[in-house]
Structures are given as structure tokens and as C-alpha cells.
Design a protein around this motif. Structure first.
Motif, PDB file in Angstrom:
ATOM      1  N   THR A  11       5.839  43.605  45.093  1.00 38.13           N
ATOM      2  CA  THR A  11       7.246  43.229  44.925  1.00 38.13           C
ATOM      3  C   THR A  11       8.088  43.538  46.157  1.00 38.13           C
ATOM      4  O   THR A  11       9.280  43.234  46.190  1.00 38.13           O
ATOM      5  CB  THR A  11       7.855  43.927  43.696  1.00 38.13           C
TER       6      THR A  11
ATOM      7  N   SER B 193      11.295  29.814  43.227  1.00 37.38           N
ATOM      8  CA  SER B 193      10.426  30.383  42.202  1.00 37.38           C
ATOM      9  C   SER B 193       9.003  29.881  42.410  1.00 37.38           C
ATOM     10  O   SER B 193       8.777  28.695  42.668  1.00 37.38           O
ATOM     11  CB  SER B 193      10.915  29.989  40.803  1.00 37.38           C
TER      12      SER B 193
ATOM     13  N   ASP C 127       8.118  32.719  38.391  1.00 35.79           N
ATOM     14  CA  ASP C 127       9.052  33.570  37.657  1.00 35.79           C
ATOM     15  C   ASP C 127      10.289  32.763  37.263  1.00 35.79           C
ATOM     16  O   ASP C 127      10.910  32.111  38.115  1.00 35.79           O
ATOM     17  CB  ASP C 127       9.453  34.767  38.519  1.00 35.79           C
TER      18      ASP C 127
ATOM     19  N   TYR D 143      13.154  34.003  35.803  1.00 40.67           N
ATOM     20  CA  TYR D 143      14.375  34.782  35.585  1.00 40.67           C
ATOM     21  C   TYR D 143      15.186  35.037  36.856  1.00 40.67           C
ATOM     22  O   TYR D 143      14.676  34.949  37.974  1.00 40.67           O
ATOM     23  CB  TYR D 143      14.024  36.111  34.912  1.00 40.67           C
ATOM     24  N   ASP D 144      16.455  35.369  36.623  1.00 46.35           N
ATOM     25  CA  ASP D 144      17.335  35.808  37.718  1.00 46.35           C
ATOM     26  C   ASP D 144      16.992  37.253  38.045  1.00 46.35           C
ATOM     27  O   ASP D 144      17.056  38.122  37.187  1.00 46.35           O
ATOM     28  CB  ASP D 144      18.807  35.656  37.329  1.00 46.35           C
ATOM     29  N   ARG D 145      16.651  37.504  39.280  1.00 50.91           N
ATOM     30  CA  ARG D 145      16.161  38.829  39.682  1.00 50.91           C
ATOM     31  C   ARG D 145      17.006  39.393  40.823  1.00 50.91           C
ATOM     32  O   ARG D 145      17.537  38.651  41.647  1.00 50.91           O
ATOM     33  CB  ARG D 145      14.709  38.741  40.156  1.00 50.91           C
ATOM     34  N   THR D 146      17.081  40.713  40.880  1.00 47.57           N
ATOM     35  CA  THR D 146      17.733  41.388  41.996  1.00 47.57           C
ATOM     36  C   THR D 146      16.836  41.312  43.223  1.00 47.57           C
ATOM     37  O   THR D 146      15.635  41.578  43.157  1.00 47.57           O
ATOM     38  CB  THR D 146      18.000  42.861  41.660  1.00 47.57           C
TER      39      THR D 146
ATOM     40  N   THR E  13      18.101  35.921  42.701  1.00 46.91           N
ATOM     41  CA  THR E  13      17.401  34.653  42.532  1.00 46.91           C
ATOM     42  C   THR E  13      18.039  33.886  41.380  1.00 46.91           C
ATOM     43  O   THR E  13      18.525  34.479  40.420  1.00 46.91           O
ATOM     44  CB  THR E  13      15.912  34.862  42.236  1.00 46.91           C
TER      45      THR E  13
ATOM     46  N   ILE F  53      12.094  41.622  45.655  1.00 39.47           N
ATOM     47  CA  ILE F  53      12.561  40.909  44.463  1.00 39.47           C
ATOM     48  C   ILE F  53      11.889  41.571  43.268  1.00 39.47           C
ATOM     49  O   ILE F  53      10.652  41.558  43.155  1.00 39.47           O
ATOM     50  CB  ILE F  53      12.220  39.407  44.499  1.00 39.47           C
ATOM     51  N   GLY F  54      12.681  42.143  42.386  1.00 44.57           N
ATOM     52  CA  GLY F  54      12.126  42.809  41.221  1.00 44.57           C
ATOM     53  C   GLY F  54      11.606  41.802  40.215  1.00 44.57           C
ATOM     54  O   GLY F  54      12.371  41.003  39.690  1.00 44.57           O
ATOM     55  N   ASN F  55      10.293  41.821  39.941  1.00 37.97           N
ATOM     56  CA  ASN F  55       9.735  40.889  38.962  1.00 37.97           C
ATOM     57  C   ASN F  55       8.366  41.380  38.506  1.00 37.97           C
ATOM     58  O   ASN F  55       7.726  42.183  39.193  1.00 37.97           O
ATOM     59  CB  ASN F  55       9.628  39.478  39.554  1.00 37.97           C
TER      60      ASN F  55
ATOM     61  N   HIS G 142      24.662  45.967  36.383  1.00 38.65           N
ATOM     62  CA  HIS G 142      23.531  45.391  35.655  1.00 38.65           C
ATOM     63  C   HIS G 142      23.470  45.978  34.249  1.00 38.65           C
ATOM     64  O   HIS G 142      23.927  47.080  33.994  1.00 38.65           O
ATOM     65  CB  HIS G 142      22.245  45.654  36.421  1.00 38.65           C
TER      66      HIS G 142
END
Length: 564
Positions: free
Chosen positions: A239, A264, A267, A269-272, A328, A373-375, A454
Motif C-alpha cells: 500500500t 482504479s 478497488d 472505494y474512495d481512499r485516502t 481517490t 493509498i489505503g486499501n 474521517h
């Protein structure tokens, strides 16, 4: 001096002239209230066949990379203008277009300007009012400092734009009669729009960092203990990607931007996300955590006993320097085919561009640049990152900004989330205080501050405005409420966003300092006048309480930036 400059120009274009043309027209351009004057040279031939327009600005002793010489040839016989960029004997580009443009001229009157009998014309050019004085006193000659007015008869004596910018014929130098020759080989043909873009692009220094690099969750990825130059390495279970680079020092007049695209790769989702630099000069630094574990970092313990690794400045540790905080969108590119909108087309990538000039000290020499990117997705995301430097001067003056002082203070964005680094939940029971020292001799001092909230449920801090209070030495100095209410603008970047019964999408909702598919803009707090010596800075946020398994968190980062 003028003649010498002209001869140098002529030599640079491979003897355009068999000898000097009969007349050189020297024009000066100036604006009301400005001491700066630029010069333009125009060569004319006595038979009215052609003219050459060239800049007469003095050549820089130490020019920046990417400067071209500019030549505009007017071929009156063919009613054609040729515009050339000349970089070297082997690198030339040109475009051509009609001399007979769509300008509609009004003949106003006849009057004397600089001793010449002139006809005054007026027209509009790109919404600018243009006044042009033209003389036919120079028999058999045509000349203009601007090809836009090359179809007027005679020699242009003066141009006034919007009543405040004047280009005037300053002097005329005569030489023997020899026909002006337009070169047979002007270089590679490029259309009119492309040549303008090409000229600008060559002036920009582009530093590639990541190219279509994957950021995903993969615990099986190997963790390198050696970080060679110019190699993209994955960390924190994939990550984080990291690259070590040796970056050239740029003169301080260059503006430096981070330019990022994201897609993408699976993934939804909206990620930080965060683009950051690791200060690695101290014995304990973030590289140690990536290679070993977050346990090597200094720990801050809040009033509830929760521990936060590597989030603030210590005597022997400097936190991450955040260049860009981005988010994202919901699944741009990968999920475009799964949903459609009646009146919109999905974008193929999210694009972010942010000025990072005030952090240039961390982008020179031996540099570690990271992207997070956190995922938890095996496909994750793909990113491309460039650093782009834009000149503000034609001369390469100096190689460092010795008048700038910076100090990273804190960063609670847990980029090693997938390796156990705690979320920034400390503000629920505590505040964040950092001790720092202001050096002597600063003439200005600012805090570059990024803050996003968040907690993605109805009453979580993602959707509830919260005031951030900055205290200096225990006294409240600044108040800031991060909030974005324009998130619906970015709907076309969010194909996987949830759609609701009332016509809104999840990506439309306002959030605490961010929107899916955008970068968060830093805010700046002025600390000029803070006395040299030790001080404290405290960040206090009324973070919301947990609700079952849901919790709120705040990602805040701050860097002091001073001028000497």
C-alpha cells in the motif's frame, strides 16, 4: 550592439541572408508605469517580398534549458506566415498560416507619428482594442513587429493595445540592398496549436517519479532492506510505493508542481492517499519503519493510553513531509463499464496538480519519495507521478534557495495503516502538542497545514464540520473548519459511487476538507513575529465519539516555512 546581435541571429539560422538586408526596424515595447522594455527586430527587403521578425532581447549568459530562438517569416508573395522555433541546427520546428487573417480594420485618420506620415487603423484582437499606425514613407518596404497586422500596407510605426501597452518603432538601420531569403528547410512541420504547446513543454523540467505504478494490498510482496536509486519498491503490504532519487537543485525562481494521475485497478472505494518525502538524515527515521516495523518509531501516548507511531517532531526524529493529500474517487476507469449516466461520460482517470514550491528543500539531492493509498484490494490502484518545474526567468540564476527555512512538525496520516500504524483518533481525548525552535533572522514564518476529517457514517467526522484550533504557546491563534461543499462537481470521476433514492450520489455529499477524486489544499497560518527560541504549537479538534465499531479520525500535517 544591435548590428552585432542581428549578425549573431543571422548566423544561428544558417545564413538566412546572403548579406545584410536593406533595413532593420528596431521596435520597443513598454507598458504604462512599468520600467521594463522589450525589443523586437524586423528585417525588410526592398522589393516587399519578405520580412523577418525576431526577438532582440540580450542573450542570457547562463540560460535555462529549453529556450528556443523565435523567427517569424512573412512571405508577401504567397500571403503566408511561417513561425519557426530554432533550438539547434538539427532541431527546428515550424508552422505556417495565412497572412490574410479575419481582422476587420477601421481607418480612423491620418497623422504624424515619430516623423512619419501614418494612417491610423483600429481593430479588435482577442477582445483587446488595437490601434495601429502604418506609414508608406519607406517606399518598397513592408514590416511589422506582429504578424497579426502583416496584411496592412507599408511599415507599422506604432501599436497600442488597450491604451496602455505600446510597441513603437524606435530606430531604423540601413544596409545595402540584398533580397531577404526564406530558408528552404525550416525544420519539422507542426500545426499551429501543437507548436505553441511544444515551445512551453520544452521550457518545463519534467522529473518522472512513478509510471503506472500499482498500489494494492498484497502481504506476499517482498520487503527490500536495500533501497537503490531509481527503483520503485513496495512496502507496508503493497500500500506504499517508494522511490529513491537524486534530484538536481533548481534555481529558486522555478515553480515546482506535483502532477498525479490515478486509476482504479480493482478497488471501488474512495481512499485516502498521500504523496510524501521521508527526511532520512537522522538516526531514527521513517525508512527504518518501512524496512523493519512501525515499532522503531517514537510513540505518542494519548490520555486514554492509545499509542501513535511517528506522528510528530522529536529531538531525534522528523515526521514525514506531506507534499499532496489526495482522495481517490469511487472506482474511476476500472468500473466505468458497470454504470452509465444519461447526461455525462465517465472520466478515465483522476488528475491532481498541486504547487509544492515551498517544500523544494525536500526535493533536491538524495530524496525518498513515497505514495500511499489505503486499501485492502488485490488490484488496488495505479498512479503516475511527475514533478514539474516551471521557470520564472530566462536565466539559470543560482542553484538553491538559501533564504528559505523549513521544519516539519507533525503528520497523523497513518500511511503504514496496513502495518499497524494507528489512525489519528487522539483528538477524541487529547490534543497534539509539538515543541519547536525558531531560529534568528527570519523575516516571515508560516504554518503549512493540511487537515481532513474521517468517519464515514451519518454522524461521523467525515460528514460533520469540526473547528480546528491552532494554539501557540497555549494561546489560541487560528481557527479553521475544513469543509468541501462542491463534491457534486466531480461526479464523472465516481462510477462506483452509491446512488440514493433522492437522486444524489454518495460522492456528491459535502465532507470535512475533501471530496472523492480531489486533492486537499493546504491552508497557511501567519506566524511572522514569533520570537526566536523555543515555542509550542498545539492542534485541538473536537473529534466525535465512537459509535459501536465506528470511529472518527483526523489526518493533519504541518510544516513551518520561514524566510530569512
Amino acid at each position: 550592439m544591435i548590428k552585432r546581435t542581428l549578425l549573431i541571429l543571422a548566423a544561428a539560422i544558417l545564413a538566412v541572408f546572403a548579406a545584410d538586408a536593406q533595413r532593420w526596424l528596431i521596435y520597443e515595447t513598454f507598458s504604462d508605469g512599468s520600467p521594463d522594455t522589450s525589443r523586437t527586430l524586423v528585417a525588410t527587403s526592398p522589393n516587399q517580398n519578405a520580412a523577418l521578425i525576431s526577438s532582440a532581447d540580450p542573450e542570457e549568459a547562463n540560460p535555462i534549458p529549453g529556450i528556443a530562438k523565435h523567427f517569424t517569416y512573412i512571405d508577401y508573395k504567397r500571403d503566408t506566415v511561417f513561425y519557426q522555433l530554432y533550438y539547434s541546427k538539427d532541431e527546428k520546428y515550424y508552422t505556417g498560416y495565412s497572412l490574410n487573417n479575419s481582422n476587420e480594420y477601421t481607418l480612423e485618420k491620418t497623422e504624424k507619428i515619430n516623423g512619419y506620415n501614418c494612417k491610423k487603423y483600429t481593430t479588435s484582437l482577442f477582445s483587446n482594442k488595437m490601434e495601429i499606425w502604418v506609414t508608406e514613407d519607406m517606399k518598397n518596404h513592408r514590416g511589422t513587429p506582429s504578424a497579426s497586422f502583416g496584411n496592412l500596407p507599408g511599415v507599422v510605426v506604432q501599436i497600442v493595445r488597450n491604451g496602455n501597452t505600446t510597441t513603437r518603432l524606435a530606430s531604423v538601420e540601413k544596409y545595402k540592398d540584398v533580397e531577404l531569403i526564406i530558408p528552404d528547410n525550416l525544420g519539422q512541420y507542426t500545426d499551429r496549436r501543437a507548436i505553441s504547446n511544444l515551445e512551453k513543454e520544452k521550457l518545463v523540467i519534467t522529473i518522472p517519479v512513478f509510471r503506472d505504478a500499482q498500489i494494492c494490498f498484497n502481504p506476499k510482496l517482498p520487503k527490500s532492506k536495500v533501497i537503490p536509486f531509481d527503483t520503485v519498491l513496495p512496502y507496508s503490504n503493497g500500500t506504499i510505493i517508494l522511490k529513491r532519487m537524486n534530484l538536481k537543485q533548481l534555481p529558486p525562481h522555478y515553480q515546482l508542481f506535483a502532477e498525479l494521475t490515478e486509476q482504479s485497478n480493482g478497488d471501488a472505494y474512495d481512499r485516502t492517499g498521500s504523496i510524501f518525502v521521508i527526511p532520512a538524515s537522522q538516526k531514527v527515521n521513517f525508512l527504518n519503519a518501512l524496512i523493519d516495523s512501525v515499532g522503531v518509531l517514537p510513540v505518542f501516548t494519548d490520555k486514554n493510553g492509545a499509542q501513535y507511531q511517528g506522528i510528530k517532531l522529536e529531538n531525534d526524529y522528523t515526521p514525514l513531509v506531506e507534499l499532496v493529500r489526495f482522495f481517490t474517487p469511487f472506482g474511476v476507469h476500472h468500473f466505468n463499464q458497470y454504470r452509465s449516466l444519461n447526461d455525462k461520460e465517465w472520466e478515465d482517470a483522476a488528475y491532481y496538480k498541486q504547487d509544492v514550491s515551498d517544500l523544494r528543500q525536500y526535493l533536491q539531492g538524495d530524496v525518498y519519495i513515497g505514495a500511499f493509498i489505503g486499501n485492502y484490494d488485490a488490484g488496488g490502484h495505479k498512479v503516475t507521478l511527475d514533478l514539474k518545474a516551471y521557470p520564472e526567468s530566462y536565466e539559470w540564476t543560482g542553484s538553491a534557495d538559501e533564504y528559505c527555512w523549513t521544519l516539519p512538525l507533525f503528520n497523523t496520516c497513518n500511511v503504514m495503516e496496513m502495518s499497524g500504524q494507528n489512525y489519528g483518533t487522539l483528538f477524541g481525548s487529547d490534543s497534539l502538542t509539538v515543541t519547536f525552535t525558531v531560529p534568528e533572522g527570519l523575516t516571515s514564518l508560516r504554518l503549512r497545514y493540511i487537515s481532513t476529517g474521517h468517519g464515514g457514517w451519518d454522524t461521523g467526522d467525515e460528514f460533520v464540520p469540526k473547528e480546528n484550533v491552532i494554539l501557540i504557546d497555549g494561546e489560541p491563534r487560528f481557527r479553521h473548519t475544513p469543509w468541501r461543499s462542491d463534491c457534486g462537481t466531480f461526479r464523472v470521476f465516481n462510477p462506483a459511487s452509491g446512488n440514493f433514492w433522492n437522486g444524489l450520489s454518495s460522492s456528491d455529499y459535502s465532507r470535512s476538507g475533501w471530496c472523492p477524486g480531489t486533492a486537499t489544499q493546504p491552508v497557511y497560518f501567519d506566524l511572522t513575529g514569533l520570537t526566536p527560541g523555543k515555542h509550542t504549537l498545539t492542534v485541538a479538534i473536537p473529534q466525535g465519539q465512537r459509535e459501536g465499531s465506528y470511529f472518527s479520525a483526523w489526518n493533519v500535517s504541518g510544516v513551518l516555512i520561514g524566510r530569512k
